[in-house]
Scaffold this motif. Structure first.
Motif, short mmCIF file in Angstrom:
data_model
loop_
_atom_site.label_atom_id
_atom_site.label_comp_id
_atom_site.label_asym_id
_atom_site.label_seq_id
_atom_site.Cartn_x
_atom_site.Cartn_y
_atom_site.Cartn_z
N GLN A 151 0.81 -1.23 0.00
CA GLN A 151 0.00 0.00 0.00
C GLN A 151 0.84 1.27 0.00
OE1 GLN A 151 0.44 -1.90 2.71
NE2 GLN A 151 0.07 -0.82 4.63
N TYR A 152 2.16 1.16 -0.05
CA TYR A 152 3.04 2.33 0.07
C TYR A 152 3.54 2.80 -1.30
CZ TYR A 152 3.23 1.26 5.04
OH TYR A 152 2.90 1.01 6.35
N ILE A 153 3.51 4.11 -1.49
CA ILE A 153 4.12 4.78 -2.64
C ILE A 153 5.27 5.63 -2.11
CG2 ILE A 153 3.75 6.35 -4.59
CD1 ILE A 153 2.02 3.85 -4.77
N PHE A 154 6.41 5.63 -2.81
CA PHE A 154 7.48 6.51 -2.34
C PHE A 154 8.00 7.42 -3.46
CE2 PHE A 154 9.22 2.24 -2.97
CZ PHE A 154 10.33 2.43 -3.77
N ILE A 155 8.31 8.64 -3.03
CA ILE A 155 8.73 9.73 -3.92
C ILE A 155 10.10 10.22 -3.48
CG2 ILE A 155 8.17 12.06 -4.73
CD1 ILE A 155 5.24 11.47 -4.02
N LEU A 156 11.00 10.40 -4.45
CA LEU A 156 12.29 11.02 -4.18
C LEU A 156 12.16 12.53 -4.33
CD1 LEU A 156 15.40 11.14 -3.80
CD2 LEU A 156 15.59 10.71 -6.27
N GLN A 157 12.55 13.27 -3.30
CA GLN A 157 12.59 14.73 -3.39
C GLN A 157 14.04 15.17 -3.25
OE1 GLN A 157 9.58 17.28 -1.80
NE2 GLN A 157 10.54 18.58 -3.32
N SER A 163 18.75 15.20 -0.09
CA SER A 163 17.49 14.67 -0.61
C SER A 163 16.74 13.95 0.51
CB SER A 163 17.74 13.71 -1.77
OG SER A 163 18.48 12.58 -1.33
N GLN A 164 15.52 13.58 0.24
CA GLN A 164 14.72 12.77 1.15
C GLN A 164 13.76 11.92 0.33
OE1 GLN A 164 12.03 14.91 3.73
NE2 GLN A 164 10.92 15.86 2.06
N LEU A 178 11.90 9.88 4.95
CA LEU A 178 12.98 8.93 5.16
C LEU A 178 14.28 9.48 4.59
CD1 LEU A 178 11.21 5.59 4.18
CD2 LEU A 178 12.03 6.17 6.45
N ALA A 179 15.39 9.11 5.21
CA ALA A 179 16.70 9.61 4.76
C ALA A 179 17.12 8.99 3.44
CB ALA A 179 17.75 9.32 5.83
N ILE A 193 18.40 4.62 4.53
CA ILE A 193 19.74 5.08 4.88
C ILE A 193 20.17 6.15 3.90
CG2 ILE A 193 22.17 4.42 5.14
CD1 ILE A 193 21.23 1.60 5.81
N GLY A 194 20.62 7.28 4.42
CA GLY A 194 21.10 8.37 3.57
C GLY A 194 22.11 9.20 4.33
N GLY A 195 22.13 10.49 4.01
CA GLY A 195 23.01 11.38 4.74
C GLY A 195 23.79 12.28 3.82
N TYR A 196 24.17 13.42 4.34
CA TYR A 196 24.98 14.40 3.62
C TYR A 196 26.10 14.82 4.57
CZ TYR A 196 26.00 18.30 0.45
OH TYR A 196 26.61 19.17 -0.44
#
Length: 255
Positions: A151-157, A163-164, A178-179, A193-196
């Motif tokens: 049921q989940y849709i995810f978008i990159l911004q 980014s998130q 989410l990171a 998992i992300g990060g700058y």
């Protein structure tokens, strides 16, 4: 004998508030047993104008009651259980066409106002705004529909710096930030998992409305995998152009 060091962080707060715990020099500000976690490099890294400490002491932000164990593990233990994620999302080849389909299927969720989406944030702090502002300056932002899982849709911004990912539950209309790319550990836990300049780990339990945000300063996650209710990480300190020992860490989430 391989030394495995454990950290138990039991953090509680009301659903309308957040608690921040940081790893600072003052021992009273540290999580119990964080002093037993060995640093990633022997001391600090010195650059002109900087004095950086690369270690395994995290800062943790939570919503709800979250139990987290941090265990430093060996390379052999990391490789022994290394595997691809069991739960695999579907990734979209064309963002624009998928966006049109979702607008028709879920008009109450994917409708724009003044050229932007305003998704209902699960934490109640206000909507998560997703829009395009394609100018080459600090206000730059661009979004793309990347994929889905159940049921989940995810978008990159994407932003001018960093980014998130925005994760939307089409059953409830609630959204989460989410990171990194959403990864599904099991039926309950989701992480990214992300990060700058840091290793940032977002952890969600949507059913119980619990979340944690774990930050390791000055570290890169170069490999990771998940198994049952744990996240295993291969970490390194990238600063100063030198080779520093790689460390391995396992984050286990209480049920």
């Amino acid at each position: 004998m391989i030394r495995i060091l454990a950290l138990l962080a039991l953090l509680t707060c009301l659903s309308s508030c957040k608690e921040k715990t940081t790893s600072t020099k003052a021992s009273s500000d540290r999580h119990p047993l964080t002093d037993t976690l060995s640093p990633l490099v022997p001391d600090t890294i010195t650059e002109p104008g900087y004095r950086l400490s690369c270690n395994l002491l995290p800062s943790i932000f939570t919503q709800g009651k979250v139990t987290i164990y941090f265990n430093e593990i060996s390379e052999s233990e990391f490789e022994r259980m290394n595997r691809e994620d069991y739960y695999k999302p579907i990734y979209y080849p064309n963002s624009d066409s998928i966006e049109g389909i979702l607008q028709g299927r879920y008009p109450e969720i994917f409708s724009k106002k003044d050229g932007a989406y305003f998704f209902k944030a699960e934490n109640g702090e206000g909507p998560i705004k997703v829009w395009n502002n394609l100018v080459q300056e600090k206000s730059y932002t661009r979004y793309e529909f990347k994929g889905s899982y159940e049921q989940y849709i995810f978008i990159l911004q994407e932003f001018y710096e960093g980014s998130q990912y925005v994760l939307i539950n089409t059953q409830t209309g609630e959204s989460y930030s989410l990171a990194g790319t959403p990864r599904f550990m099991n039926d309950d836990w989701i992480f990214g998992i992300g990060g700058y300049g840091t290793a940032d780990i977002s952890i969600l339990h949507p059913k119980n409305k619990k979340s944690a945000f774990v930050v390791f300063d000055y570290l890169d996650v170069i490999e990771s995998y998940t198994f049952v209710n744990s996240i295993s990480l291969k970490l390194r300190c990238p600063w100063n152009g030198e080779t520093y020992p790689v460390k391995y860490l396992r984050i286990t989430l209480g049920r």
